[in-house]
Design an enzyme around this catalytic site. Structure first.
Site, PDB file in Angstrom:
ATOM      1  N   CYS A  12     -10.247  14.490  -5.139  1.00 30.90           N
ATOM      2  CA  CYS A  12      -9.649  13.374  -4.233  1.00 30.90           C
ATOM      3  C   CYS A  12      -8.518  13.888  -3.363  1.00 30.90           C
ATOM      4  O   CYS A  12      -8.162  13.223  -2.166  1.00 30.90           O
ATOM      5  CB  CYS A  12      -9.265  12.065  -5.011  1.00 30.90           C
ATOM      6  N   GLU A  32      -7.816   4.041  -7.491  1.00 31.98           N
ATOM      7  CA  GLU A  32      -7.538   5.727  -7.016  1.00 31.98           C
ATOM      8  C   GLU A  32      -8.622   6.097  -6.208  1.00 31.98           C
ATOM      9  O   GLU A  32      -9.772   6.246  -6.874  1.00 31.98           O
ATOM     10  CB  GLU A  32      -7.332   6.359  -8.422  1.00 31.98           C
TER      11      GLU A  32
END
Lengths: 486, 485
Positions: free
Chosen positions: B254, B219
């Protein structure tokens, strides 16, 4: 090599441009390409059987059953199902997010690399190709140099049938593969050995390229004699066919070794011998129904496995080798030592060790002591044993009371775990293998909640807490001022 | 009183994995009951220790209570509850359809744990990004080692303490440390590695995993663009962008809106609206607002400062720009039309700076996005239905959100993950369970009804029959069997 490097870069550029043009996104285009693959195989059946015979001594029936038929089926399934596969999946969203909508779209990765293997050079090239195209990618296929005639056929014929700005073939060995791996791909699909699989994955890591690795392992076959003795003839035929009838044991899902209780081993061997003879005649080398070993190097490898004196002493059938003619006789071993090389690497050849155990339950321990294989086979009617096998061992797949056939079931994912691989394909799994599942969420600009925004206060905190735990009634109370904010 | 830190060397790393593997082989983690018990304990942690978690996050990141409560604890609580509710369903095998070629047979797909897995989490949402993957690992029946980020030390220590206190130590462990400990862990053989962090380290992780053929979920991140159409509700758009950027760990997320793309014509209106709403949210002196996290540490502060100080960038600041190194604060800063090849437009910003790039028409935004690495998220604000469809179909990103920011994170029915530079694999909801499972194909065949067509010696008749079977056209098969073909 400089020339090869330029060819690769030129090809990549062209494929990327083609992808960017959007041509491969059209379902019509994809179906046309896959139909072309179907036609290519149908139009060239004889030629294909001929190259497979040249490369591996495959009989045309075996070639059709294991390769051509498989590709035809794979193409048919893809053409028939593509519309369904490409439909976005709607997602249910919690009430909190009403009236937002969510869905998942399968989108192609872009430009993908397929590296195939020599043992089923046609199906292991075309099947992944079908998946990559179905998902809307542009594809470069590198077929194996160890099956040169099949490779040459693909290199020559694919451009004649398919859109060659989107689908390309390159021939060559490890040096070509190395050049390919230096470049960035959007996905890499590899079929081959775990050793090379590691090299592929490490190269892919430099570009954060996702990989599917279809590797191998030692696929054990448990024979629980007493519970299947009534059908022992079927069992023996299936094992014999599964070991020697498919590329002479050179298959990733081949029966690698058998596990059986000591007292039944000789009965099994006594039935295997005549079955081998009934399939391949008194002289299998001349039968035309037994594939040969792919290369001198592999014959030498198999020879070395048999040269261990303890292994040689365990030969109960066969054992002869004709290096010149790339022939290894169907061979049965009885209890070669568990620490011998042949019991610790994937055999990939027509040698079948039979390992005896005191109690059939002990086979589970032996299987667990080795790396996770691509397949586990078990002939048994004992439900307890079946449950133990399923829950205590791990493998790509498990097949009860047959061998190899899981390959043909396109509703089942085909892939390994641990040393036997990463990822899976066949049927819709092929489509998914070459797709990025993109989540799409659409919110509404109309309904806005003050509580979402700073400055924060205890009301907003309570609101959001309750909203998240979907305690809608309490939320309503809070909003009506009937509940105190914490 | 802090206990003396135990030495964690190569031997300890190896022992750790061996111990967990023994537990896994003994079947400790396989049963439904064990998994439920662990998940319930994680829920208890969320319920009983929210205050501790909020405090740790305040210490590490200056995170406002609401963000900690909502974006870490509440999301985790929901994740636990979902797993508890659905686990039986998730664990049940899926029936598969078989075809005529394999008849008679039945087939199913069984979910089995991978074994012993490693979760490496990030510093920006230290609890969420640690425990959410651990929920997935445990639901799927694995033993798990968690390595939290040392850049959020209070959170790391609290995670170690709480997991040790509540969960089964024979199968769930936390290893604190920095790159040394991480490297030692990566030398071991894992059955899966789940990593949240930067693309640069993602490569290191995958390279280490390749040695053992360990599958990975990465991720990562990227520059998540926000395309703003003039045909939108300006106020709502701006509020959501602000809340999604500065309201989520002050841009250090993110899926943070990294930069905005809009038309030259619309930009002034957009900037005015942003200034207005920013003031509503954070007041006239945003540096004093308690509603934003601070910058995590001086390294990142200096990194962000450098982005602002670059030539041809520093003169593009149209709002904010104040910095306070001692308190690790940078004011919400908007920049207008920095050069596309500047540092701030080349790396993931991960901070409270928001460049706005103007275009002659919105059409050009597709080219700008397409020319860059694939981000984790891409956002679009518009009423235009056609534009929405085109954006969703042609922009490649981990996920696409239209008319909102980041909120797809909270949806357990959507897979959350990246593509290309932004990552591989996905999780959340059932996707977490699947991420940590091996889907084993199981085929049950009968010993009756064997087809001699399968076996040598091969004949033309057998070949014909095979061809018919492969086509699975039942009429062909009968024709062949009756010798009519």
């Amino acid at each position: 090599m400089e020339a090869m490097k330029e060819t690769v870069e030129e090809s990549l550029r062209e494929m990327r441009d083609t992808f960017a043009s959007g041509r491969t996104r059209s379902l019509k285009w994809r179906k046309r390409q896959i139909t072309a693959i179907y036609e290519m195989v149908k139009d060239n059946e004889d030629k294909l059987c001929s190259v497979l015979f040249q490369d591996l001594g495959k009989h045309s029936t075996e070639a059709f059953r294991d390769e051509l038929g498989h590709v035809l089926r794979s193409a048919t399934v893809a053409i028939n199902c593509l519309d369904k596969w490409a439909v976005p999946k709607q997602s249910n969203l919690p009430l909190l997010f009403f009236p937002a909508k969510g869905k998942v779209i399968s989108e192609p990765y872009g430009t993908v690399l397929v590296l195939s293997s020599w043992n089923f050079p046609i199906s292991l090239s075309l099947d992944p190709l079908i998946g990559a195209i179905a998902a809307g990618n542009t594809v470069l296929l590198k077929s194996s140099e160890l099956s040169p005639n099949a490779s040459a056929f693909l290199a020559k014929t694919i451009p004649a049938y398919l859109d060659n700005k989107a689908i390309k073939v390159i021939e060559g060995g490890p040096d070509v593969a190395t050049i390919l791996l230096q470049h960035q791909w959007d996905k890499i699909f590899f079929t081959g050995s775990p050793k090379i699989g590691r090299i592929i994955m490490a190269a892919a890591a430099q570009h954060l390229t996702p990989v599917t690795l279809e590797l191998g392992g030692k696929c054990p076959t448990i024979v629980d004699y007493p519970t299947i003795s009534k059908n022992i003839k079927s069992v023996v035929k299936r094992i014999t066919g599964g070991k020697w009838g498919s590329c002479s044991g050179q298959a990733c899902i081949s029966v690698d070794y058998v596990l059986i209780e000591k007292s039944f081993a000789s009965s099994l061997i006594d039935m295997l011998k005549p079955t081998i003879r009934s399939f391949f005649g008194e002289n299998p080398k001349e039968s035309g129904c037994l594939s040969r070993i792919v290369s001198k190097q592999h014959v030498q490898r198999l020879s070395r496995l048999l040269n261990d004196p303890r292994v040689r002493a365990s030969i109960v059938y066969g054992g002869s080798i004709d290096e010149e003619n790339l022939y290894v006789e169907p061979t049965i071993l009885l209890d070669p030592p568990l620490d011998s090389e042949i019991m610790n690497e994937e055999i990939f050849g027509p040698i079948l060790p039979i390992i005896t155990v005191r109690d059939i339950q002990d086979s589970i321990g032996i299987i667990k002591s080795k790396a996770k294989p691509l397949a586990i086979y078990a002939f048994t009617n004992d439900e307890n044993l079946k449950t133990r096998i399923l829950s205590e061992t791990s493998s790509g797949s498990v097949t009860f009371n047959d061998v190899m056939i899981q390959y043909m079931c396109d509703a089942l994912p085909f892939g390994g775990v641990g040393e036997s691989g990463i990822g899976r394909y066949h049927g819709k799994y092929s489509f998914d293998c070459f797709s990025h599942e993109k989540a799409i969420m659409e919110g509404s600009l109309a309904m806005d909640l003050e509580a979402r925004y700073p400055p924060w206060n205890s009301f907003k905190l309570s609101f959001i807490r309750l909203a998240f735990s979907e305690a809608y009634f309490k939320l309503l109370l809070l909003m009506l001022g009937l509940k105190r904010s914490k | 009183m802090a206990a003396a830190k135990k030495v964690f060397g190569a031997a300890e790393a190896s022992d750790l994995v061996n111990e967990l593997r023994r537990s896994f082989d003994d079947g400790v983690t396989r049963g439904y009951d064990w998994r439920i018990t662990q998940l319930k304990k994680l829920l208890v942690i969320c319920d009983n220790h929210e205050h501790d978690i909020v405090e740790a996050l305040r210490h590490d990141l200056g995170k406002p209570e609401l963000e900690s409560s909502v974006f870490e604890v509440a999301l985790l609580r929901n994740s636990c509850k979902l797993a508890l509710k659905q686990l039986k369903n998730w664990m049940a095998p899926d029936k598969a359809k078989t075809s005529l070629t394999t008849f008679p047979a039945s087939a199913e797909i069984v979910s089995e744990p991978l074994g012993v897995v490693l979760v490496i989490s990030a510093w920006n949402y230290p609890f969420l990004l640690s425990i959410d993957p651990v929920i997935g690992a445990i639901s799927a029946g694995n033993a798990v080692v968690l390595k939290p980020s040392e850049l959020a030390p209070a959170s790391s220590a609290l995670l170690a303490k709480l997991l040790e206190q509540y969960l089964d130590p024979s199968a769930v462990r936390v290893i604190e440390g920095n790159v040394n400990e991480t490297t030692l862990l990566l030398d071991q053989k894992w059955d899966k590695i789940f990593y949240t962090g930067s693309s640069k380290i993602g490569r290191v992780i995958m390279t280490a995993a390749a040695k053992h053929l360990t599958p990975v979920v990465l991720e990562l991140g990227g520059k998540s663009p926000v395309v703003v159409d003039s045909n939108t509700d300006l106020k709502v758009t701006v509020r959501r962008i602000i809340a999604g950027k500065w309201g989520c760990n002050n841009g250090q997320a993110c899926v943070s809106p990294d930069y905005i793309l809009t038309t030259k014509e619309f930009a002034p209106k957009l900037i005015d609206a942003m200034k207005h709403e920013l003031e509503t949210f954070y007041g006239k002196k945003p540096m004093d607002s308690k509603d934003m996290s601070r910058i995590v540490n001086s390294n990142h502060f200096d990194r962000l400062s450098k982005l602002l100080e670059e030539k041809d960038v520093s003169d593009k600041i149209v709002y904010g720009g104040d910095k306070d190194r001692e308190n690790l604060k940078i004011a919400p800063t908007i920049l207008l039309d920095v050069p596309l090849d500047s540092l701030i437009m080349s790396e993931e910003i991960f901070g409270p700076l928001l460049p706005i790039i103007t275009l002659n028409n919105l059409e050009e935004s597709f080219d700008v996005i397409h020319s860059r690495p694939k981000p984790l998220a891409a956002y679009l604000f518009t009423h235009n239905q056609k534009l929405k469809e085109r954006f969703a179909m042609t922009v490649s990103a981990g996920g696409i959100v239209v008319n909102d920011i980041a909120v797809h994170l909270a949806l357990h029915t959507l897979p959350f993950g990246g593509v290309g530079e932004s990552g591989m694999g996905a999780y959340h909801g059932k996707f977490s369970f699947d991420a940590f499972s091996h889907k084993k194909a199981v085929l049950y065949r009968s010993l009756f009804g064997d087809a001699p067509v399968r076996y040598p010696p091969y004949s033309r008749g057998k070949l014909r029959l095979l061809k018919a079977l492969v086509d699975s056209n039942i009429f062909n098969i009968f024709k062949v069997l009756l010798g009519l073909s």
